[in-house]
Design an enzyme around this catalytic site. Structure first.
Site, PDB file in Angstrom:
ATOM      1  CB  THR A 144     -12.126  -2.075  -1.435  1.00 27.43           C
ATOM      2  OG1 THR A 144     -11.463  -1.231  -0.482  1.00 27.43           O
ATOM      3  CG2 THR A 144     -11.199  -2.329  -2.618  1.00 27.43           C
TER       4      THR A 144
ATOM      5  CB  SER B  94      -0.897   0.021   1.252  1.00 34.17           C
ATOM      6  OG  SER B  94      -1.521   1.278   1.419  1.00 34.17           O
TER       7      SER B  94
ATOM      8  CE1 TYR C 279      -3.482  -2.108   5.998  1.00 37.25           C
ATOM      9  CE2 TYR C 279      -2.840   0.122   5.383  1.00 37.25           C
ATOM     10  CZ  TYR C 279      -3.357  -1.116   5.048  1.00 37.25           C
ATOM     11  OH  TYR C 279      -3.735  -1.356   3.739  1.00 37.25           O
TER      12      TYR C 279
END
Length: 418
Positions: free
Chosen positions: A188, A140, A153
């Site tokens: 998403t 990402s 994350y």
């Protein structure tokens, strides 16, 4: 003559395939003739999607944070008696929290979902991979962009980026390539949850994407297909950033922040966006939305009730304006900040904007090397008219789109910190 399919009768493994980017990749691979082993914790949804497709060899219920479940994937491959052309472990996500609030459980869950799952999926499938096969990891832009609220994350995705390069170095002797894709904002369920289904936050993100739209899973799937196929036979250890230019902001074109169809491209002298003004009827709700969007804290315009009485215009469109009451807070990103305004009166331009457009971005602030007079013709040619000149420690002109009242505040950079 029929064109050959890129993955015709090739066996591929895809995890997380019941939704999002992984589903988009699985569906594209099926279109290109691949035979798939798909794995997901939500096996019921996966069965509905893939259960009747003859190209799908197996649909497995897998908790990708458990080694024994990942061994099920390897066993399914072994039972086919075939070699794997590509493995794509696409399980990810994890809790979002500021540094003081991260618990050990959240830390380990995020690392397990993103790092553990990717590494051990590849490890377990590796004995069954063919020469000229490929590993495709999904990282990402968070893995190199940083930011608050997502430290674990972000670190996990940085590890995935590194893992791709390490896989590439160690597996090259076996003829196995390894690469990573780092998507930006992509349409998403996870992205929708991230912005709290907030159209304002969505538009704020789109305004920062030079290509002008949120990415689609099929756009990421096209990259994954290339990297997994023999078309990428000389590509390994690479990272493909697929974000519409989101992380290349210094080179973006200035685009209208209200979503108008017509794009304004202005060649102001060394111009840089430094502030975006948002008008709202609910300061707290909007501030929280932008805090989550940008992953940062806020700074009040003043202490106490954060209420500021100011006179930004002496004359606005020919009418005198005085005593403009408002509540103001600022939310900061790496490159600029959002000034969020809740008008408390009804005579100023922000109150009029709110009445006509509702909560939305109404103005952007540009810094320019100036002089302002030299930039005025550029602004006019882009459809903007000057409505006032301000001298408050620096020089500035306020422009509004003649048809849509879209505000642009242009300030001379050399006076900005005066």
């Amino acid at each position: 003559m029929m064109k050959n399919k890129l993955m015709d009768h090739e066996l591929c493994v895809i995890t997380g395939a019941s939704s999002g980017i992984a589903r988009g990749i699985a569906e594209r691979f099926l279109e290109e003739g691949a035979d798939l082993i798909v794995a997901d914790y939500d096996v019921e949804t996966a069965e509905k999607i893939y259960g009747n497709n003859p190209q799908v060899v197996a649909v497995l219920k897998v908790d990708a944070t458990r080694i024994e479940d990942l061994e099920k994937i390897a066993e399914a491959v072994r039972e086919t008696g075939r070699k794997v052309k590509a493995v794509l472990p696409i399980v990810g996500n994890g809790p979002v929290n500021m540094i003081p609030d991260v618990t050990p459980e959240e830390f380990h869950l995020t690392m397990d979902l993103n790092v553990f799952s990717a590494f051990f999926t590849v490890q377990k499938v590796l004995p069954y991979m063919s020469e000229k096969s490929a590993v495709v990891l999904i990282s990402s832009i968070a893995g190199f962009q940083g930011g608050s609220n997502n430290i674990v994350y972000n670190a996990a995705k940085a590890a995935v980026r590194s893992m791709a390069r390490s896989f590439a170095g160690e597996l090259a002797c076996k003829g196995i390539r390894a690469n990573a894709i780092s998507p930006g904002p992509t349409e998403t369920k996870g992205f929708t949850e991230f912005i709290n289904e907030n159209d304002e936050a969505r538009n704020g993100i789109i305004a920062n994407i030079p290509l002008g739209h949120i990415g689609q899973p099929e756009e990421i799937a096209a990259i994954a297909l290339f990297l997994a196929s023999d078309e990428a036979s000389y590509v390994t250890g690479a990272e493909v950033i697929a974000d519409g230019g989101f992380t290349n902001r210094e080179h973006r074109r200035y685009k209208n922040y209200t979503g108008m169809k017509e794009e304004k491209e202005m060649a102001l002298s060394n111009t840089k966006i430094v502030k975006v003004i948002v008008v709202t009827d609910d300061l707290e709700k909007t501030v929280n939305a932008y805090k989550k969007l940008l992953g940062t804290g806020t700074a009040p315009a003043e202490e106490g009730e954060h209420q500021q009485i100011r006179t930004p215009f002496t004359v606005y469109k020919g009418e005198p304006v005085t005593d403009t009451p408002m509540k103001v807070e600022s939310v900061f990103s790496d490159n600029f900040w959002f000034e969020i305004i809740q008008p408390l009166g009804d005579r100023d331009p922000w109150a009029q904007w709110l009445k006509e457009h509702g909560t939305s971005i109404c103005s952007v602030c540009l810094l320019t090397n100036g002089p302002l007079e030299a930039d005025e013709e550029v602004m006019k040619s882009a459809g903007y008219e000057s409505v006032f000149k301000q001298e408050k420690g620096y020089e500035a002109y306020e422009y509004f789109d003649a048809s849509k009242d879209m505000g642009v505040l242009v300030e001379v950079k050399e006076h900005y910190n005066a």
